[in-house]
Scaffold this motif. Structure first.
Motif, PDB file in Angstrom:
ATOM      1  N   ALA A  64       0.828  -1.201   0.000  1.00  0.00           N
ATOM      2  CA  ALA A  64       0.000   0.000   0.000  1.00  0.00           C
ATOM      3  C   ALA A  64       0.868   1.259   0.000  1.00  0.00           C
ATOM      4  O   ALA A  64       0.568   2.246  -0.684  1.00  0.00           O
ATOM      5  CB  ALA A  64      -0.924   0.010   1.224  1.00  0.00           C
ATOM      6  N   TRP A  65       1.985   1.211   0.742  1.00  0.00           N
ATOM      7  CA  TRP A  65       2.882   2.366   0.805  1.00  0.00           C
ATOM      8  C   TRP A  65       3.529   2.653  -0.546  1.00  0.00           C
ATOM      9  O   TRP A  65       3.752   3.815  -0.907  1.00  0.00           O
ATOM     10  CB  TRP A  65       3.952   2.148   1.865  1.00  0.00           C
ATOM     11  CG  TRP A  65       4.976   3.239   1.928  1.00  0.00           C
ATOM     12  CD1 TRP A  65       6.298   3.154   1.639  1.00  0.00           C
ATOM     13  CD2 TRP A  65       4.759   4.615   2.297  1.00  0.00           C
ATOM     14  NE1 TRP A  65       6.921   4.364   1.795  1.00  0.00           N
ATOM     15  CE2 TRP A  65       5.997   5.287   2.197  1.00  0.00           C
ATOM     16  CE3 TRP A  65       3.630   5.327   2.697  1.00  0.00           C
ATOM     17  CZ2 TRP A  65       6.144   6.626   2.481  1.00  0.00           C
ATOM     18  CZ3 TRP A  65       3.771   6.691   2.968  1.00  0.00           C
ATOM     19  CH2 TRP A  65       5.016   7.314   2.876  1.00  0.00           C
ATOM     20  N   ASN A  66       3.835   1.615  -1.311  1.00  0.00           N
ATOM     21  CA  ASN A  66       4.405   1.811  -2.642  1.00  0.00           C
ATOM     22  C   ASN A  66       3.446   2.576  -3.549  1.00  0.00           C
ATOM     23  O   ASN A  66       3.870   3.395  -4.377  1.00  0.00           O
ATOM     24  CB  ASN A  66       4.757   0.462  -3.274  1.00  0.00           C
ATOM     25  CG  ASN A  66       6.025  -0.133  -2.695  1.00  0.00           C
ATOM     26  OD1 ASN A  66       6.872   0.577  -2.169  1.00  0.00           O
ATOM     27  ND2 ASN A  66       6.152  -1.448  -2.764  1.00  0.00           N
ATOM     28  N   ILE A  67       2.154   2.311  -3.397  1.00  0.00           N
ATOM     29  CA  ILE A  67       1.158   3.052  -4.178  1.00  0.00           C
ATOM     30  C   ILE A  67       1.173   4.521  -3.767  1.00  0.00           C
ATOM     31  O   ILE A  67       1.142   5.427  -4.612  1.00  0.00           O
ATOM     32  CB  ILE A  67      -0.251   2.445  -3.968  1.00  0.00           C
ATOM     33  CG1 ILE A  67      -0.278   0.990  -4.480  1.00  0.00           C
ATOM     34  CG2 ILE A  67      -1.310   3.283  -4.679  1.00  0.00           C
ATOM     35  CD1 ILE A  67      -1.577   0.262  -4.186  1.00  0.00           C
ATOM     36  N   ILE A  68       1.232   4.761  -2.451  1.00  0.00           N
ATOM     37  CA  ILE A  68       1.284   6.131  -1.937  1.00  0.00           C
ATOM     38  C   ILE A  68       2.536   6.851  -2.446  1.00  0.00           C
ATOM     39  O   ILE A  68       2.493   8.035  -2.798  1.00  0.00           O
ATOM     40  CB  ILE A  68       1.266   6.122  -0.393  1.00  0.00           C
ATOM     41  CG1 ILE A  68      -0.066   5.594   0.140  1.00  0.00           C
ATOM     42  CG2 ILE A  68       1.549   7.516   0.157  1.00  0.00           C
ATOM     43  CD1 ILE A  68      -1.248   6.465  -0.174  1.00  0.00           C
ATOM     44  N   THR A  69       3.654   6.133  -2.500  1.00  0.00           N
ATOM     45  CA  THR A  69       4.919   6.720  -2.948  1.00  0.00           C
ATOM     46  C   THR A  69       4.815   7.265  -4.368  1.00  0.00           C
ATOM     47  O   THR A  69       5.348   8.340  -4.678  1.00  0.00           O
ATOM     48  CB  THR A  69       6.044   5.675  -2.875  1.00  0.00           C
ATOM     49  OG1 THR A  69       6.179   5.221  -1.523  1.00  0.00           O
ATOM     50  CG2 THR A  69       7.370   6.261  -3.322  1.00  0.00           C
ATOM     51  N   PHE A  70       4.114   6.533  -5.237  1.00  0.00           N
ATOM     52  CA  PHE A  70       3.962   6.995  -6.612  1.00  0.00           C
ATOM     53  C   PHE A  70       3.007   8.185  -6.714  1.00  0.00           C
ATOM     54  O   PHE A  70       3.064   8.948  -7.681  1.00  0.00           O
ATOM     55  CB  PHE A  70       3.461   5.857  -7.501  1.00  0.00           C
ATOM     56  CG  PHE A  70       4.560   4.967  -8.011  1.00  0.00           C
ATOM     57  CD1 PHE A  70       5.309   5.327  -9.113  1.00  0.00           C
ATOM     58  CD2 PHE A  70       4.869   3.782  -7.369  1.00  0.00           C
ATOM     59  CE1 PHE A  70       6.339   4.518  -9.582  1.00  0.00           C
ATOM     60  CE2 PHE A  70       5.896   2.968  -7.826  1.00  0.00           C
ATOM     61  CZ  PHE A  70       6.631   3.334  -8.938  1.00  0.00           C
ATOM     62  N   LEU A  71       2.142   8.363  -5.719  1.00  0.00           N
ATOM     63  CA  LEU A  71       1.208   9.483  -5.727  1.00  0.00           C
ATOM     64  C   LEU A  71       1.781  10.713  -5.029  1.00  0.00           C
ATOM     65  O   LEU A  71       1.309  11.833  -5.244  1.00  0.00           O
ATOM     66  CB  LEU A  71      -0.106   9.076  -5.043  1.00  0.00           C
ATOM     67  CG  LEU A  71      -0.935   8.007  -5.749  1.00  0.00           C
ATOM     68  CD1 LEU A  71      -2.099   7.566  -4.869  1.00  0.00           C
ATOM     69  CD2 LEU A  71      -1.457   8.520  -7.085  1.00  0.00           C
ATOM     70  N   MET A  72       2.794  10.518  -4.192  1.00  0.00           N
ATOM     71  CA  MET A  72       3.331  11.606  -3.379  1.00  0.00           C
ATOM     72  C   MET A  72       3.794  12.822  -4.195  1.00  0.00           C
ATOM     73  O   MET A  72       3.635  13.963  -3.740  1.00  0.00           O
ATOM     74  CB  MET A  72       4.472  11.079  -2.508  1.00  0.00           C
ATOM     75  CG  MET A  72       4.794  11.966  -1.329  1.00  0.00           C
ATOM     76  SD  MET A  72       3.448  12.083  -0.121  1.00  0.00           S
ATOM     77  CE  MET A  72       3.672  10.535   0.767  1.00  0.00           C
ATOM     78  N   PRO A  73       4.378  12.643  -5.397  1.00  0.00           N
ATOM     79  CA  PRO A  73       4.768  13.845  -6.167  1.00  0.00           C
ATOM     80  C   PRO A  73       3.609  14.756  -6.531  1.00  0.00           C
ATOM     81  O   PRO A  73       3.819  15.913  -6.900  1.00  0.00           O
ATOM     82  CB  PRO A  73       5.414  13.247  -7.426  1.00  0.00           C
ATOM     83  CG  PRO A  73       5.912  11.904  -7.000  1.00  0.00           C
ATOM     84  CD  PRO A  73       4.879  11.408  -6.033  1.00  0.00           C
ATOM     85  N   PHE A  74       2.354  14.243  -6.417  1.00  0.00           N
ATOM     86  CA  PHE A  74       1.188  15.038  -6.803  1.00  0.00           C
ATOM     87  C   PHE A  74       0.512  15.719  -5.620  1.00  0.00           C
ATOM     88  O   PHE A  74      -0.568  16.293  -5.780  1.00  0.00           O
ATOM     89  CB  PHE A  74       0.177  14.162  -7.547  1.00  0.00           C
ATOM     90  CG  PHE A  74       0.678  13.664  -8.867  1.00  0.00           C
ATOM     91  CD1 PHE A  74       0.790  14.512  -9.948  1.00  0.00           C
ATOM     92  CD2 PHE A  74       1.064  12.344  -9.022  1.00  0.00           C
ATOM     93  CE1 PHE A  74       1.263  14.059 -11.176  1.00  0.00           C
ATOM     94  CE2 PHE A  74       1.541  11.879 -10.236  1.00  0.00           C
ATOM     95  CZ  PHE A  74       1.643  12.737 -11.318  1.00  0.00           C
ATOM     96  N   ILE A  75       1.119  15.639  -4.419  1.00  0.00           N
ATOM     97  CA  ILE A  75       0.539  16.371  -3.289  1.00  0.00           C
ATOM     98  C   ILE A  75       0.502  17.853  -3.635  1.00  0.00           C
ATOM     99  O   ILE A  75       1.427  18.405  -4.232  1.00  0.00           O
ATOM    100  CB  ILE A  75       1.336  16.139  -1.990  1.00  0.00           C
ATOM    101  CG1 ILE A  75       2.820  16.467  -2.182  1.00  0.00           C
ATOM    102  CG2 ILE A  75       1.139  14.727  -1.477  1.00  0.00           C
ATOM    103  CD1 ILE A  75       3.642  16.383  -0.912  1.00  0.00           C
TER     104      ILE A  75
END
Length: 421
Positions: free
Chosen positions: A52-63
């Motif tokens: 689940a964290w890996n998915i979050i990691t790929f989304l983090m640049p879009f915060i």
């Protein structure tokens, strides 16, 4: 050598030594955090959380829709304090809102989408609360960089990772995997509280006149570029596992690429320290060209030393991991040569492109490299195995580096006015 000496002296004068130390400390602390989690959680539950964290990691640049990336570039070319404050207020207001919506979307997806790995949806929904505090931490760090407070930036990084270790240890022990997730969410909250003075007194000023659609596009393409870069480094592992259907080969490639890819922290340290400095003077041709010459001289020397050392001690180095890895020395050397393309070219010119507002070019270059990676590995991995993946990666690291260099000199127009901001 005077050029090199002046460059290193300038780097140290900008508190680059603190950034370097903080980067090393952060990596060590991250390793300790991972080790502690491994001791406190079962492999199965930790694997579910990390998926689940890996998915979050790929989304983090879009915060914040990438507004923190727009903030550092436009903040650097904005020379008036009032405009910097107005920009900060705008970025905070819009970034918090867009980060909240991202959390809402990811949280709903976590509840609705039927993930194959159990508990992924629940963990993803909980992790979604990390976006707003993470955005605020990034803004605080960027403000420190914009005001040339790299020493404070270093302290923020160290405090963040120290807090993470403490919270992961305590909460994972008490609440297991849920505690581990909560630790990742609460750490940025504590950091924001500690350094709240950086943003809490931001005056409510009128939106700066230079903010337009290009401002928003810059941040969005910055996020896309970061995701594409992560994919470029991750895709080899995915394709080796898919095409060879051999988990052992995946493990081998991960470990023989560990040292080459780890050295890439060095250009990040220098760019983190210097990005604001050279962006502020991006239209000063003499300064920028001297910076380029100094940087390339330093990293050419480092690259030659790095490759030479691990070429001589390649078998001894791989034997430290596992004696069976010594049969992959060719791939190890190829990867070492490949990362030099990042050390000498991509680390510098990719950021210079961002500095002149051409961040989308980075995305296009990396996106094209991903396409070549997939096609090339489809043919080379089945025939050459791990060496095929290494050849592809090494070639593309040089390709992206040289392409960034060519693109920068094509777009760079130092005769333009300093800024329209």
């Amino acid at each position: 050598m005077t050029l090199l000496k002046n460059y290193i002296t300038g780097f140290l004068n900008r508190s680059g030594g603190y950034v370097f130390t903080a980067t090393i400390a952060s990596r060590v602390l991250s390793f300790i955090t991972s080790w502690i989690a491994l001791q406190l959680l079962t492999n199965k539950s930790l694997g579910e959380v990390l998926y689940a964290w890996n998915i979050i990691t790929f989304l983090m640049p879009f915060i914040g829709f990438g507004l923190h990336q727009s903030y550092i570039r436009y903040g650097a070319i904005t020379h008036h304090t009032n405009e910097k404050e107005a920009l900060l207020y705008y970025v905070l207001k819009k970034g918090i809102l867009t980060s909240f919506f991202l959390s809402l979307i990811v949280g709903l997806v976590g509840f609705i989408f039927p993930f194959k790995i159990s508990n992924t949806g629940i963990y993803l929904s909980i992790f979604s609360f990390i976006f707003v505090p993470s955005f605020l931490v990034e803004v605080i760090k960027i403000k420190a960089r914009l005001f040339h407070q790299n020493k404070q930036l270093a302290f923020i990084e160290i405090i963040y990772h120290c807090l993470l270790i403490v919270l992961v240890s305590l909460l994972s022990y008490v609440l297991k995997e849920i505690g581990y997730i909560i630790a990742f969410i609460t750490t940025p909250i504590f950091v924001v509280f500690i350094f709240r003075h950086s943003i809490i007194n931001t005056p409510k000023l009128k939106k700066p006149s230079f903010i337009d659609i290009e401002f928003w596009k810059y941040g969005f393409f910055g996020g896309l570029s970061n995701v594409a870069s992560m994919l470029l480094f991750a895709i080899d592992i995915l394709l080796i596992g898919y095409l060879l259907e051999d988990s052992e080969k995946v493990t081998v490639y991960r470990y023989i690429s560990l040292i080459p890819f780890s050295i890439l922290f060095l250009p990040r340290v220098f760019i983190t320290t210097d990005f604001v400095a050279f962006t502020e003077r991006i239209t000063h041709k003499t300064y920028i060209y001297n910076y380029i010459k100094s940087y390339m001289l330093l990293f050419t020397i480092l690259s030659i030393s790095f490759v030479s050392f691990f070429f001589i001690f390649k078998e001894y180095t791989l034997n430290l991991f596992d004696s069976s890895f010594t049969s992959y020395t060719d791939s190890f050397v190829i990867l070492n040569i490949g990362v030099c393309g990042v050390l000498i070219f991509r680390g510098l010119f990719g950021n210079l492109l961002s500095s002149i507002g051409k961040i989308k070019v980075n995305y296009y270059i990396t996106g094209f490299a991903i396409l070549i990676n997939c096609v090339s590995n489809y043919y080379l991995i089945p025939s050459l195995g791990i060496k095929g993946a290494a050849i592809t990666s090494a070639s593309l690291l040089w390709f992206t580096g040289l392409s960034s260099c060519i693109a920068f000199f094509y777009y760079y127009k130092p005769q333009l006015p300093t800024s329209t901001v």
